[in-house]
Write a protein that holds these residues in place. Structure first.
Motif, PDB file in Angstrom:
ATOM      1  N   GLN A  75      -2.274   7.080   0.082  1.00  0.00           N
ATOM      2  CA  GLN A  75      -3.252   7.317  -0.985  1.00  0.00           C
ATOM      3  C   GLN A  75      -4.668   7.058  -0.455  1.00  0.00           C
ATOM      4  N   ARG A  76      -5.655   7.628  -1.146  1.00  0.00           N
ATOM      5  CA  ARG A  76      -7.039   7.527  -0.677  1.00  0.00           C
ATOM      6  C   ARG A  76      -7.506   6.073  -0.580  1.00  0.00           C
ATOM      7  N   ASP A  77      -6.930   5.187  -1.435  1.00  0.00           N
ATOM      8  CA  ASP A  77      -7.371   3.784  -1.419  1.00  0.00           C
ATOM      9  C   ASP A  77      -6.684   2.977  -0.309  1.00  0.00           C
ATOM     10  N   GLY A  78      -5.906   3.648   0.558  1.00  0.00           N
ATOM     11  CA  GLY A  78      -5.281   2.945   1.695  1.00  0.00           C
ATOM     12  C   GLY A  78      -3.854   2.496   1.422  1.00  0.00           C
ATOM     13  N   SER A  79      -3.412   2.573   0.159  1.00  0.00           N
ATOM     14  CA  SER A  79      -2.037   2.164  -0.132  1.00  0.00           C
ATOM     15  C   SER A  79      -1.063   3.300   0.207  1.00  0.00           C
ATOM     16  N   ILE A  80       0.206   2.924   0.320  1.00  0.00           N
ATOM     17  CA  ILE A  80       1.252   3.895   0.656  1.00  0.00           C
ATOM     18  C   ILE A  80       2.273   3.869  -0.471  1.00  0.00           C
ATOM     19  N   VAL A  81       2.559   5.031  -1.069  1.00  0.00           N
ATOM     20  CA  VAL A  81       3.551   5.076  -2.149  1.00  0.00           C
ATOM     21  C   VAL A  81       4.861   5.615  -1.592  1.00  0.00           C
ATOM     22  N   VAL A  82       5.934   4.860  -1.829  1.00  0.00           N
ATOM     23  CA  VAL A  82       7.264   5.273  -1.356  1.00  0.00           C
ATOM     24  C   VAL A  82       8.083   5.612  -2.591  1.00  0.00           C
ATOM     25  N   SER A  83       8.656   6.830  -2.642  1.00  0.00           N
ATOM     26  CA  SER A  83       9.177   7.274  -3.933  1.00  0.00           C
ATOM     27  C   SER A  83      10.583   7.873  -3.921  1.00  0.00           C
ATOM     28  N   ARG A 122      15.523   2.612  -0.183  1.00  0.00           N
ATOM     29  CA  ARG A 122      16.711   1.870   0.246  1.00  0.00           C
ATOM     30  C   ARG A 122      16.521   1.339   1.671  1.00  0.00           C
ATOM     31  N   SER A 123      15.903   2.127   2.526  1.00  0.00           N
ATOM     32  CA  SER A 123      15.746   1.640   3.908  1.00  0.00           C
ATOM     33  C   SER A 123      14.656   0.566   3.981  1.00  0.00           C
ATOM     34  N   LEU A 124      13.638   0.645   3.135  1.00  0.00           N
ATOM     35  CA  LEU A 124      12.551  -0.340   3.226  1.00  0.00           C
ATOM     36  C   LEU A 124      12.850  -1.660   2.515  1.00  0.00           C
ATOM     37  N   ILE A 125      13.704  -1.595   1.498  1.00  0.00           N
ATOM     38  CA  ILE A 125      13.899  -2.778   0.648  1.00  0.00           C
ATOM     39  C   ILE A 125      14.533  -3.944   1.424  1.00  0.00           C
ATOM     40  N   PHE A 126      15.235  -3.606   2.509  1.00  0.00           N
ATOM     41  CA  PHE A 126      15.831  -4.669   3.342  1.00  0.00           C
ATOM     42  C   PHE A 126      15.005  -4.930   4.606  1.00  0.00           C
ATOM     43  N   ASP A 127      13.845  -4.275   4.738  1.00  0.00           N
ATOM     44  CA  ASP A 127      13.082  -4.370   5.981  1.00  0.00           C
ATOM     45  C   ASP A 127      12.209  -5.629   5.997  1.00  0.00           C
ATOM     46  N   PRO A 128      12.471  -6.567   6.938  1.00  0.00           N
ATOM     47  CA  PRO A 128      11.689  -7.818   6.947  1.00  0.00           C
ATOM     48  C   PRO A 128      10.215  -7.601   7.281  1.00  0.00           C
ATOM     49  N   LEU A 165       6.558   0.347  -3.858  1.00  0.00           N
ATOM     50  CA  LEU A 165       7.933   0.855  -3.946  1.00  0.00           C
ATOM     51  C   LEU A 165       8.125   1.374  -5.363  1.00  0.00           C
ATOM     52  N   LEU A 166       8.153   2.688  -5.503  1.00  0.00           N
ATOM     53  CA  LEU A 166       8.176   3.303  -6.835  1.00  0.00           C
ATOM     54  C   LEU A 166       9.635   3.498  -7.284  1.00  0.00           C
TER      55      LEU A 166
END
Ligand code: HEM
Length: 417
Positions: free
Chosen positions: A34-42, A48-54, A323-324
Motif C-alpha cells: 500500500q502507498r503508506d508502506g504497509s503490506i496487505v495479505v488477503s 496460512r503460510s505467514l501465520i506460523f512465520d516467526p 493479515l486480512l
C-alpha cells in the motif's frame, strides 16, 4: 480505486456495511503493498503460510505517550515511568516468544473445561433474563438489549469482577478495543483516551488483585494471582494486570459482533433461521459458518522482523503487515461458492479465531455464548424481522459489527422446555 490505496477504502466507514468487493480486489494481488508502506495479505494460502512465520512479530503496539497533565512531577517523572512499564508489560497478544508463550501457558491452564462449563449455566440464565426483559415491546435493539451486556457479564464472572462494576468495565473495554484499529491508533486524541482508560482500569485491577489475594475465590483472577507451589508469584503483578485487561477487551466486542452479525445474517437468510429454530443441534455448524462468512475480527496487524519472500513479493524488514482474515475466509481458491452463507458446508477452515501462536484463547467460551444466544433468539422472538438493512455500523474496520440492530417482533415466546 488504485491497488495501492485499497486498504484505505477498507478503513473508510462508507464501506463498513459491505467491504467484501474490496477484499475481492485485494485478493487479486495476495500480497499487496500500500502507498503508506504497509503490506496487505488477503488470500487463504498466503495468510496460512505467514501465520506460523516467526519473522512476523506481534509487538507492533505504538508507544502510549501520555498527554501532558500540567503536573510537573507527573509529566517529567511518573508518566515516562508508566510508559516504560506499559511497554515492557504489554498484553500477551502484543508479544512474541518466549514471553508470549510463557504467559499464554499460564493463562491457558485456567481456561479449564470445568470453568467454561460453569459459565455456560450463567450464559443460559442471562440470555433468558435479557430476552424476558423485552416482553411487551414490538421492537428489540439487539446490541443494547443482549449482545452488549451478555459478554461483559460473562467475562466479569470469569475474572471475578463484582457485578456492580460491570457498566464501568463496558466503557473501558469499548475504548481499549480501539487499540486494534489503525485509524484510532494514529489519532492522537483517541490514543490519549485509550491511555486514560488503561490507567484507570490498571488501578482498578491492582486493587482487585490485592483483594483476591486476601480473599481468594474460585474465579480466574484469584487463580492467576495465587502464589505457586513454592510461594513464588506465578505471574508478576504488571503482567497479571495486562492479562486481565486483555481478557476483558478480547472477549467483549468480539463476542458482541458474533452475536449481532449472526442474527443479522440469519434474518437475511430466513430459511436458515427457521432451520435453527426447529433444530438447535445445528447451532455449532451455524456458528462456524458465521465465523467464516461474517467474522467479528476482520484483520490483525504484525511487523516484519526480517525480509520475507512470499507469492513473488518481498516484504521488507520493518514493514507493517495486515493479515486480512475476513478476505481469506472468502477466498474462492479455498472455499466453494465463498459468498454464500451455507452452514452445511463441510470444509470450513476459517480464520475467524486467527491462527498460529496467537489463536484465540477464548474460542470455546465465545462459541458457547453465541450458540446459546442465537438459538434462544430464534426460538423466542416471534416473527422477527429486520427494521433497517444494512444497519448502522460502529467505526471499527477490524472489530467490525453493527452499532444497532433493530428487530421488529410480534412478542416474546415463553422459554421452550
Ligand atoms: C466471537 C468471539 C471472539 C473472536 C471472533 C475472537 C477472535 C480472536 C482472534 C482473531 C485472535 C487472534 C489475534 C491475533 O492473531 O493477533 C484472538 C486472540 C485472543 N482472544 Fe479471542 N476472540 C473471541 C472471543 C474471545 C473471548 C471470549 C476471550 C476470552 C475470554 C478471548 C481471548 C483472546 C485472547 C487472550 C487472545 C490472545 C491470544 C494470544 O495472543 O496468544 N477471545 N481472538
Amino acid at each position: 480505486m488504485a491497488d495501492d490505496t485499497l486498504f484505505s477504502e477498507v478503513l473508510d466507514p462508507a464501506n463498513r456495511a459491505d467491504p467484501y468487493p474490496i477484499y475481492a480486489r485485494l485478493r487479486e494481488n495476495p500480497v499487496s503493498p500500500q502507498r503508506d508502506g504497509s503490506i496487505v495479505v488477503s488470500t487463504h494460502a498466503a495468510i496460512r503460510s505467514l501465520i506460523f512465520d516467526p519473522r512476523l512479530s506481534s509487538e507492533d503496539l505504538p508507544p502510549s505517550h501520555r498527554p501532558r497533565t500540567g503536573n510537573l512531577l507527573k509529566d517529567w517523572l511518573l508518566n515516562p515511568i508508566k510508559d516504560r512499564i506499559a511497554t515492557a508489560h504489554r498484553p500477551l497478544i502484543f508479544r512474541d516468544p518466549p514471553d508470549h508463550d510463557i504467559l499464554r501457558s499460564v493463562v491457558m491452564r485456567e481456561f479449564t473445561v470445568a470453568r467454561v462449563q460453569a459459565l455456560k449455566q450463567r450464559v443460559v440464565r442471562d440470555v433468558d433474563t435479557l430476552i424476558d426483559a423485552c416482553r411487551g415491546r414490538d421492537e428489540v435493539c439487539l446490541v443494547e438489549d443482549l449482545s452488549y451486556p451478555l459478554p461483559v457479564a460473562v467475562i466479569c464472572d470469569m475474572l471475578g469482577v463484582p457485578e456492580a462494576d460491570e457498566p464501568q468495565f463496558q466503557i473501558w473495554a469499548t475504548q481499549l478495543a480501539t487499540a486494534l484499529e489503525p485509524d484510532a491508533r494514529h489519532d492522537q486524541a483517541s490514543r490519549h483516551r485509550t491511555v486514560a482508560a488503561f490507567d484507570a482500569i490498571s488501578g482498578y485491577m491492582r486493587a482487585l488483585i490485592r483483594e483476591k489475594r486476601r480473599h481468594p475465590a474460585s474465579d480466574m483472577l484469584s487463580a492467576l494471582a495465587a502464589p505457586g507451589p513454592r510461594g513464588q508469584a506465578v505471574m508478576g503483578d504488571f503482567d497479571l494486570i495486562s492479562t486481565a485487561i486483555l481478557l476483558l477487551v478480547a472477549g467483549h466486542e468480539t463476542t458482541v459482533n458474533l452475536i449481532t452479525n449472526g442474527m443479522l445474517t440469519l434474518l437475511r437468510h430466513p430459511l436458515e433461521l427457521d432451520r435453527l429454530r426447529a433444530d438447535p443441534e445445528r447451532a455449532p455448524r451455524v456458528i462456524e459458518e458465521l465465523l467464516r462468512y461474517e467474522p467479528p475480527v476482520h484483520f490483525r496487524t504484525r511487523k516484519a522482523l526480517g525480509a520475507i519472500e512470499i507469492a513473488g513479493h518481498t516484504i521488507r524488514k520493518g514493514a507493517p503487515v495486515i493479515l486480512l482474515f475476513a478476505a481469506a475466509n472468502r477466498d474462492p481458491v479455498r472455499f466453494v461458492d465463498p459468498d454464500r452463507f451455507d452452514p452445511d458446508r463441510e470444509d470450513i477452515q476459517h480464520f475467524g479465531f486467527g491462527g498460529g501462536l496467537h489463536y484465540c484463547m477464548g474460542a470455546p467460551l465465545a462459541r458457547i455464548e453465541a450458540e446459546i444466544a442465537l438459538v434462544a433468539l430464534c426460538r423466542r422472538l416471534v416473527a422477527p424481522r429486520l427494521m433497517v438493512d444494512p444497519p448502522p455500523y460502529r467505526p471499527g474496520a477490524s472489530l467490525r459489527g453493527p452499532e444497532r440492530l433493530g428487530i421488529g417482533i410480534n412478542g416474546i415466546a415463553a422459554h421452550p422446555t
